[in-house]
Design an enzyme around this catalytic site. Structure first.
Site, PDB file in Angstrom:
ATOM      1  CB  SER A  96      -0.450  13.403  -0.112  1.00 52.90           C
ATOM      2  OG  SER A  96      -0.177  12.056  -0.144  1.00 52.90           O
ATOM      3  CB  SER A 129       3.514  12.267  -2.033  1.00 53.54           C
ATOM      4  OG  SER A 129       2.370  12.352  -1.248  1.00 53.54           O
ATOM      5  CE  LYS A 163       2.981  11.281   2.268  1.00 59.21           C
ATOM      6  NZ  LYS A 163       1.590  10.871   1.661  1.00 59.21           N
TER       7      LYS A 163
END
Length: 384
Positions: free
Chosen positions: A82, A137, A85
């Protein structure tokens, strides 16, 4: 050149399809020669490292100067999970207005979670989704934002184009959320580069440091709290925000920053473990280590953009003139100088001869016309 083999089926390609080839390796390591080393990269006479660091790749750098203070296999390619991101969030902050709206759909809600909890058909602002993306997230949120950027293929292209523009040449985003897929790749160096650039966007810097927001509930009634999952926000003095991630193939990943004594450092950890201590506690130890390296010679630097080939440029040639600054040049002199430049000393006589030829041709033309007119007049008299 590429991350270790996957431990599950997430990176299996479709039958008949070829797996993506690893990204090219630059001839010269981005950021300096020492950053091409695959083990510890430390300054001379550096103190002993903390004992509890489990990451297979990590890096500490100064956010402002770009100096890389210490690293381990900084360009070693791993999966981002993640932390990718951050790259998506930067594209969003760059292209979308915070008050623009996005209506969630069934595809967003069907994403493999972690999810914030979107409601099909409900509208959210870009600001709400950006904050939920960074703080909690949400993979559902990542999918919705990617759609707003023109669809998943368009969003992925924009993410990879921005990474290349920054000089993050180890990075290839394949999903907007960081879920594993064939060909996904990044490095500790690249994540630091991306995070440093993202922190220049006020919308991202605001979102990454927020501890809590009230988010519209998936039921459609009221709100639910979204809590920032970055533990260092409340446990590390001077924390500026960060992003964590996990997949079975990537293992634990983390990027975060902190400020102390007027210095801002960023730390990145890829392919780490939660034992013997949490990954965020390991990051805190590396930040402490970095702040103690204040006077050490850097081992490399975070670049300010991808190396570009120099374009050959020509110096502009001003129109020849004897006019002083602020005066208007005499147009007759300008025309004379231009003719001299074009023809030179030899071209003058040639030009004169050419001009004489034109005059003679015109005279002959007039004589022919007069002769034709005279013949026509005689013919007319005879017919009468």
């Amino acid at each position: 050149m590429s991350p270790p083999p996957a431990v599950d089926t997430s990176e299996q390609v479709a039958p008949g399809a070829k797996p993506p080839v690893p990204l090219p390796v630059p001839e010269n390591p981005v950021g300096g020669d020492r950053l091409g080393e695959c083990g510890l990269v430390l300054p001379a006479n550096a103190q002993k490292l903390p004992d509890d660091i489990t990451a297979r790749s990590w890096l500490i750098a100064d956010m402002d100067s770009g100096a890389v203070l210490a690293a381990y296999d900084p360009h070693g390619r791993q999966r981002p999970a993640s932390v990718i991101k951050v790259l998506l969030a930067m594209v969003v902050a760059k292209e979308l207005a915070p008050d623009a709206t996005i209506a969630a759909n069934a595809d967003d809600i069907a994403q493999e979670c972690t999810c914030v909890g979107l409601r099909n058909g409900a509208e959210y602002t870009v600001e709400q989704l950006l904050q939920a993306l960074v703080m909690a997230s949400g993979n559902d949120v990542a999918h919705a934002l990617a759609r707003r950027l023109g669809g998943l293929p368009s969003a992925i292209r924009k993410m990879n184009a921005l990474a290349a523009e920054l000089g993050a040449l180890d990075t290839r985003a394949v999903t907007p959320s960081g879920l594993d897929a064939p060909g996904t790749s990044t490095s500790a160096y690249d994540v630091a580069l991306i995070f440093r650039a993202a922190m220049k966007y006020p919308d991202f810097a605001k979102a990454v440091v927020m501890q809590r927001i009230d988010f519209p509930a998936a039921s459609g009634v009221g709100t639910v709290p979204v809590i920032n999952d970055n533990r260092l926000l409340t446990t590390y003095e001077g924390a500026l925000g960060g992003k964590s991630g996990f997949t079975d193939d990537a293992q634990h990943t983390y990027v975060g920053a902190a400020e102390r004594g007027g210095r801002r450092l960023v730390v990145v950890m890829l392919r780490g473990q939660q034992q013997p201590v949490r990954i965020t506690d390991q990051a805190a130890s590396l930040l402490d280590y970095g702040f103690d390296l204040a006077s050490a010679e850097p081992v490399g630097r975070l670049v300010d953009g991808a190396p570009q080939a120099r374009k050959k440029t020509l110096e502009p040639k001003p129109t020849p003139t004897s006019a002083a600054v602020g005066e208007v040049a005499d147009s007759r002199n300008t025309q004379h100088n231009a003719m001299t430049t074009a023809f030179g000393n030899v071209g003058g006589p040639i030009t004169a001869v050419a001009g004489l030829g034109v005059v003679l041709a015109f005279v002959m033309y007039l004589r022919n016309r007069r002769a034709k007119a005279a013949r026509a007049a005689r013919a007319a008299q005879q017919s009468n």
